[in-house]
Design an enzyme around this catalytic site. Structure first.
Site, PDB file in Angstrom:
ATOM      1  N   GLU A 138      22.109 -28.290-124.099  1.00 54.28           N
ATOM      2  CA  GLU A 138      22.765 -27.499-125.134  1.00 54.28           C
ATOM      3  C   GLU A 138      21.991 -27.588-126.438  1.00 54.28           C
ATOM      4  OE1 GLU A 138      27.059 -27.165-127.453  1.00 54.28           O
ATOM      5  OE2 GLU A 138      26.973 -27.978-125.422  1.00 54.28           O
TER       6      GLU A 138
ATOM      7  N   TRP B 242      36.736 -27.805-126.964  1.00 54.71           N
ATOM      8  CA  TRP B 242      36.588 -29.088-127.644  1.00 54.71           C
ATOM      9  C   TRP B 242      37.381 -29.069-128.935  1.00 54.71           C
ATOM     10  CZ3 TRP B 242      35.044 -31.144-132.291  1.00 54.71           C
ATOM     11  CH2 TRP B 242      34.776 -32.522-132.310  1.00 54.71           C
TER      12      TRP B 242
ATOM     13  N   GLN C 267      29.854 -34.442-122.610  1.00 49.87           N
ATOM     14  CA  GLN C 267      28.691 -33.993-123.372  1.00 49.87           C
ATOM     15  C   GLN C 267      28.092 -35.222-124.049  1.00 49.87           C
ATOM     16  OE1 GLN C 267      28.863 -32.407-127.500  1.00 49.87           O
ATOM     17  NE2 GLN C 267      28.536 -30.430-126.496  1.00 49.87           N
TER      18      GLN C 267
ATOM     19  N   LYS D 198      25.437 -36.686-126.713  1.00 49.73           N
ATOM     20  CA  LYS D 198      24.607 -36.322-127.851  1.00 49.73           C
ATOM     21  C   LYS D 198      23.238 -36.988-127.697  1.00 49.73           C
ATOM     22  CE  LYS D 198      27.803 -33.987-130.028  1.00 49.73           C
ATOM     23  NZ  LYS D 198      27.690 -32.517-130.189  1.00 49.73           N
TER      24      LYS D 198
ATOM     25  N   LYS E  49      31.556 -21.735-131.350  1.00 51.85           N
ATOM     26  CA  LYS E  49      32.447 -22.226-132.396  1.00 51.85           C
ATOM     27  C   LYS E  49      33.199 -21.051-133.011  1.00 51.85           C
ATOM     28  CE  LYS E  49      30.742 -26.454-132.110  1.00 51.85           C
ATOM     29  NZ  LYS E  49      29.796 -26.257-130.993  1.00 51.85           N
TER      30      LYS E  49
ATOM     31  N   ASP F  64      24.036 -22.866-129.019  1.00 50.00           N
ATOM     32  CA  ASP F  64      25.184 -23.257-129.834  1.00 50.00           C
ATOM     33  C   ASP F  64      24.941 -22.861-131.283  1.00 50.00           C
ATOM     34  OD1 ASP F  64      27.260 -24.492-131.211  1.00 50.00           O
ATOM     35  OD2 ASP F  64      27.109 -26.390-130.174  1.00 50.00           O
TER      36      ASP F  64
ATOM     37  N   ASP G  13      23.411 -32.537-125.336  1.00 49.80           N
ATOM     38  CA  ASP G  13      23.465 -31.695-126.532  1.00 49.80           C
ATOM     39  C   ASP G  13      22.549 -32.264-127.617  1.00 49.80           C
ATOM     40  OD1 ASP G  13      24.100 -29.953-128.539  1.00 49.80           O
ATOM     41  OD2 ASP G  13      26.133 -30.701-128.856  1.00 49.80           O
TER      42      ASP G  13
END
Length: 367
Positions: free
Chosen positions: A217, A319, A161, A163, A264, A240, A192
């Site tokens: 994402e 993760w 992933q 950022k 999460k 997310d 993401d």
């Protein structure tokens, strides 16, 4: 079994290096650990670690305050009646799902210890003895992000992933292209944004990178922004940060805004809520992760146990923050990443026995 006491600890978690995302750079975090004590001598542990005060509305002081409001009203209850425990928490305080999650996780830990089963067994059974994970490449120069991508492939990660956001969109596009050049066949890539891109830049990035297989994402901040661009992008969109409870997940699926999710555990309310989301996603064949914002061995174990029960074709990995944390709560059993996978703790409950000396004295006690 009855709850006789609830202890609350604050644990300092220095970050190895700096963890940079589109909106913030993290160097140190505080985790809130909850200990449920019962009249049988069994104890259960839960944890919540907000990713600083600006990543989302959740923050450490809010978690403390919410738990202090809820905890006195749970004393005397059977914590292994988890549905009733969650209803009691909702009756005691509206919202604050992230704080309630710590208690919910501790209750699942206790239930496993009471019945001598792992949490993943109570959730329906694991599909193996380990789960896949993925590596999140922090915001850096395109060259550095590509270097890290090549390194993490060598370490066994099969999903990366990157950022993006918080800088010129051309830098994001360059980073994605440089990473794509070093990816081996079969590697999966997610870009993401952590809510840090505008709708315009999301469309621009996706169209400029349309030849690169990847998912986007949470590029934009709200569901409305996602709805505005959904038909203009060239890649699947995973939601997310906006999915803060089961209702939002259901709505986003019904409105065809989500091709998958980065979930999460503590944000949605704990293991109980995550189990519901797992089943909804399986019913609609939607892939998802089982992650958390941050945290130590307790949160990591919760993610691994839930992730172990997800249908393999839908599982995008669990993760955990372990690569960015120097110390374990449980030196022997704390989850570790080896060759891109994490072994499921084998003991009852979460399989984690934290060293309480690591936590210091409770910052609050109820009961």
């Amino acid at each position: 079994m009855k709850l006789t006491a609830i202890n609350v600890y604050e644990v300092d978690l220095p970050v190895v290096g700096t963890y940079r995302m589109s909106m913030t750079a993290i160097t140190r975090l505080t985790s809130v650990v909850v200990e449920l004590v019962t009249d049988t001598g069994l104890v259960g542990y839960g944890e919540v670690c907000p990713l600083g005060p600006i990543y989302q509305p959740q923050h450490v002081l809010g978690a403390r305050a919410a738990i202090e409001e809820i905890a006195p009203k749970l004393i005397g209850r059977d914590p292994t009646e988890i549905l009733q425990l969650n209803r009691a928490m909702d009756a005691a305080l509206n919202g604050s799902r992230y704080a309630k999650a710590a208690i919910d996780i501790a209750a699942w830990d206790l239930a496993g210890k009471r019945y001598n089963r792992r949490v993943c067994d109570l959730l329906g059974g694991a599909v193996g003895d380990s789960v896949s994970t993925y590596y999140a490449i922090a915001v850096a120069s395109p060259e550095e992000q590509a270097r890290v991508a090549a390194e993490k492939q060598e370490q066994g990660f099969r999903r990366l992933q990157i950022k993006v956001g918080g800088r010129d969109i051309e830098d994001d596009i360059e980073a994605i292209r440089k990473i794509s050049e070093v990816l081996r066949p079969g590697m999966r890539l997610a870009a993401d944004g952590n809510r840090g891109l505008t709708g315009r830049d999301t469309v621009f990035l996706s169209q400029r990178c349309r030849d690169i297989p990847m998912i986007l994402e949470q590029p934009c901040s709200t569901l409305d922004e996602i709805a505005n661009i959904k038909g203009q992008v060239c890649h699947p969109i995973y939601l997310d940060e906006v999915t803060d409870d089961v209702n939002v997940v259901v709505r986003s699926i019904a409105d065809r805004l989500a091709d998958g999710f980065g979930m999460k555990v503590t944000r949605v309310g704990g293991i109980s809520a995550m189990r519901t989301i797992r089943d909804i996603c399986e019913a609609r064949s939607l892939p998802h992760t089982v992650d958390d914002n941050w945290g130590g061995d307790i949160i990591a174990a919760a993610c691994v146990h839930v992730g172990a029960t997800v249908a393999p074709k839908l599982f995008e990995g669990a993760w955990i923050a372990s690569p960015y944390i120097e110390h374990h709560y449980d030196v022997e059993n704390g989850p570790r990443i080896e060759n891109g996978r994490i072994k499921i703790p084998t003991g009852p409950g979460l399989g984690i026995t934290p060293d309480l000396k690591r936590f210091g004295s409770p910052v609050a006690t109820f009961g």
